[in-house]
Structures are given as C-alpha cells and as structure tokens.
Enzyme design. Structure first.
Site, PDB file in Angstrom:
ATOM      1  N   CYS A 129      -8.334  -4.532  -0.932  1.00 15.62           N
ATOM      2  CA  CYS A 129      -8.684  -3.786   0.282  1.00 15.62           C
ATOM      3  C   CYS A 129     -10.069  -3.168   0.223  1.00 15.62           C
ATOM      4  O   CYS A 129     -10.595  -2.732   1.246  1.00 15.62           O
ATOM      5  CB  CYS A 129      -7.649  -2.698   0.551  1.00 15.62           C
ATOM      6  SG  CYS A 129      -7.620  -1.369  -0.677  1.00 15.62           S
ATOM      7  N   HIS A 167      -8.782  15.811   0.399  1.00 10.62           N
ATOM      8  CA  HIS A 167      -8.412  14.503   0.953  1.00 10.62           C
ATOM      9  C   HIS A 167      -8.670  13.431  -0.095  1.00 10.62           C
ATOM     10  O   HIS A 167      -9.763  13.331  -0.655  1.00 10.62           O
ATOM     11  CB  HIS A 167      -9.228  14.231   2.209  1.00 10.62           C
ATOM     12  CG  HIS A 167      -9.051  12.848   2.748  1.00 10.62           C
ATOM     13  ND1 HIS A 167      -7.945  12.466   3.482  1.00 10.62           N
ATOM     14  CD2 HIS A 167      -9.849  11.737   2.666  1.00 10.62           C
ATOM     15  CE1 HIS A 167      -8.066  11.188   3.826  1.00 10.62           C
ATOM     16  NE2 HIS A 167      -9.205  10.729   3.353  1.00 10.62           N
ATOM     17  N   HIS A 170      -5.217   7.332   1.855  1.00 11.96           N
ATOM     18  CA  HIS A 170      -3.987   7.091   2.606  1.00 11.96           C
ATOM     19  C   HIS A 170      -3.021   6.251   1.779  1.00 11.96           C
ATOM     20  O   HIS A 170      -3.429   5.586   0.822  1.00 11.96           O
ATOM     21  CB  HIS A 170      -4.289   6.381   3.928  1.00 11.96           C
ATOM     22  CG  HIS A 170      -5.082   7.201   4.886  1.00 11.96           C
ATOM     23  ND1 HIS A 170      -6.462   7.275   4.830  1.00 11.96           N
ATOM     24  CD2 HIS A 170      -4.700   8.000   5.917  1.00 11.96           C
ATOM     25  CE1 HIS A 170      -6.899   8.089   5.781  1.00 11.96           C
ATOM     26  NE2 HIS A 170      -5.849   8.532   6.459  1.00 11.96           N
ATOM     27  N   ASP A 174       2.741  -1.505   1.956  1.00 12.39           N
ATOM     28  CA  ASP A 174       2.566  -2.934   1.715  1.00 12.39           C
ATOM     29  C   ASP A 174       2.148  -3.236   0.273  1.00 12.39           C
ATOM     30  O   ASP A 174       1.534  -4.261  -0.007  1.00 12.39           O
ATOM     31  CB  ASP A 174       1.526  -3.513   2.683  1.00 12.39           C
ATOM     32  CG  ASP A 174       0.201  -2.742   2.632  1.00 12.39           C
ATOM     33  OD1 ASP A 174      -0.047  -2.039   1.637  1.00 12.39           O
ATOM     34  OD2 ASP A 174      -0.578  -2.833   3.597  1.00 12.39           O
ATOM     35  N   ARG A 182       1.133   1.462  -1.639  1.00  7.86           N
ATOM     36  CA  ARG A 182      -0.292   1.209  -1.886  1.00  7.86           C
ATOM     37  C   ARG A 182      -1.052   2.482  -1.570  1.00  7.86           C
ATOM     38  O   ARG A 182      -1.368   2.777  -0.428  1.00  7.86           O
ATOM     39  CB  ARG A 182      -0.817   0.048  -1.044  1.00  7.86           C
ATOM     40  CG  ARG A 182      -2.349  -0.144  -1.183  1.00  7.86           C
ATOM     41  CD  ARG A 182      -2.830  -1.450  -0.570  1.00  7.86           C
ATOM     42  NE  ARG A 182      -2.565  -1.528   0.851  1.00  7.86           N
ATOM     43  CZ  ARG A 182      -3.445  -1.188   1.808  1.00  7.86           C
ATOM     44  NH1 ARG A 182      -4.631  -0.711   1.483  1.00  7.86           N
ATOM     45  NH2 ARG A 182      -3.123  -1.324   3.083  1.00  7.86           N
ATOM     46  N   CYS A 184      -4.169   4.001  -1.244  1.00  6.06           N
ATOM     47  CA  CYS A 184      -5.542   3.552  -1.027  1.00  6.06           C
ATOM     48  C   CYS A 184      -6.448   4.777  -1.135  1.00  6.06           C
ATOM     49  O   CYS A 184      -6.510   5.593  -0.208  1.00  6.06           O
ATOM     50  CB  CYS A 184      -5.641   2.888   0.342  1.00  6.06           C
ATOM     51  SG  CYS A 184      -7.224   2.122   0.688  1.00  6.06           S
TER      52      CYS A 184
END
Length: 207
Positions: A129, A167, A170, A174, A182, A184
């Site tokens: 990704c 932060h 996310h 999947d 996952r 990310c």
C-alpha cells in the site's frame, strides 16, 4: 510477504487517489493535513470475533496506558514539520516515501511523540500500500480506534496512540489471516528501536 487481495487493492487505490488530489494544493509546510472527524468515544483494539472482521466495531476495553499531556510548542521544536503534521493534525505522508515502508529489521516501533511501544517487527509485512503495515498491535491497550469520516463518501478507522493521542494512521480489515488486520501506519508517526543482540553465553575456562 503477503500479496494484496482485490479488496485491499481497491482500498489502497481509492485512498492513494484521494491523497494525490490533496497534494496538488500543498500547505506552507509542504504536507497535507487530513483532519479527522473523531467521535467522542474512543474504542480500544480488542481480539473479539467482531473485532477480527471489523476493527471499527472492536469491543471497548480498559486503557492500560497512562495519559500524558503534550506541549505543542516543545513538540514543534522536537519533531520535523512532517512528523508534527501527521501526529498532531492527522496528516498523511506521501505513499512509498516513508523510511519504514520497506524496513524489516528486528525490533519495536514506538510512538514518535511519547515513545510508547506500539508495534513489533514480528507483525510487520509488505502490504503493497505504500505505508508500513502491521497485522497486529504490540498490546491491545496501546492504541485507540476512532471513526474517521473526514473524506466524503468514505468512513475509515483512525488509529491513535492511547498514551498521547498522536495520530498513527488507519486500520483496515483486508490484512493477512488469521486476524485480517492491516494497520496502515505513517513512518512519520513512529520511531524504530532495534532489538538488542543476545548477550554472549559465558564459557567456563578449562584447567
């Protein structure tokens, strides 16, 4: 190493296209702030059946981390503009540019703000990704999950450090089995601590 499923690829493509559109109008810092809309009630990651299939619906659980207050001015001096933008303003670094995207040394990834351990290299994998991906957190109480509807027509699950609320990125459903998570994560939001080499085994001297 795991290959992306068609579902994962669709998520990645949509997110990358939206992010690319935002980068056409950079702010003075040269990065984009994707301000997240966060619901008042944070959810901690839980290892329930529902949490495995849909992390945004994970059960509430006790937060094991002690909260810390962040001094924004001191943080601006300590962090790079990109690190501050990502962790404090829910920004997103450009895909395939983070220093930890293709990083596979053994060790622990910490929150860049408060240095809380968050992810282990044992759970890191190449999702394709463009951002560092993990299939689990180091400890369930280390992160909080929040509903993020900041992008019109898309609802995501934001990941924040449970100690300082920085932060991270996310989480999607999947990822690889058996948990299908996952995480990310932005490289700018984490710091890597290399695993210490095992101490040499003492040998007894022969007489």
């Amino acid at each position: 190493m795991f290959s992306l499923s068609r579902h994962a690829l669709r998520h990645t493509r949509n997110f990358a296209l939206i992010a690319a559109a935002k980068w056409r109008h950079p702010n003075p810092l040269g990065v984009v702030a994707a301000a997240a809309t966060v619901v008042p009630i944070a959810r901690c990651f839980a290892d329930s059946d529902e949490g495995k299939t849909n992390p945004s619906k994970a059960n509430n659980m006790e937060n094991k981390s002690e909260k810390v207050t962040v001094n924004k001015e001191e943080l601006r001096k300590r962090l790079t503009p990109l690190q501050y933008q990502v962790t404090q303003e829910a920004g997103t670094e450009r895909p395939y540019t983070g220093c930890y995207n293709k990083h596979y040394e053994k060790g622990v990834y910490q929150c860049i703000v408060c240095h809380q351990d968050l992810f282990s290299s044992d759970t890191k994998y190449d999702s394709g990704c463009g951002w560092p991906a993990f299939n689990d957190v180091l400890d369930k109480g280390k992160v909080t999950l929040h509903r993020d509807a900041s992008i019109p027509g898309m609802v995501r699950t934001e990941v924040r450090c449970s100690k300082c609320s920085a932060h991270m990125g996310h989480v999607f459903d999947d990822g690889p089995p058996p948990k299908h998570h996952r995480f990310c994560i932005n490289s700018a939001s984490i710091d890597f601590v290399r695993k210490a080499a095992p101490a040499p085994t003492p040998t007894s001297s022969k007489k």
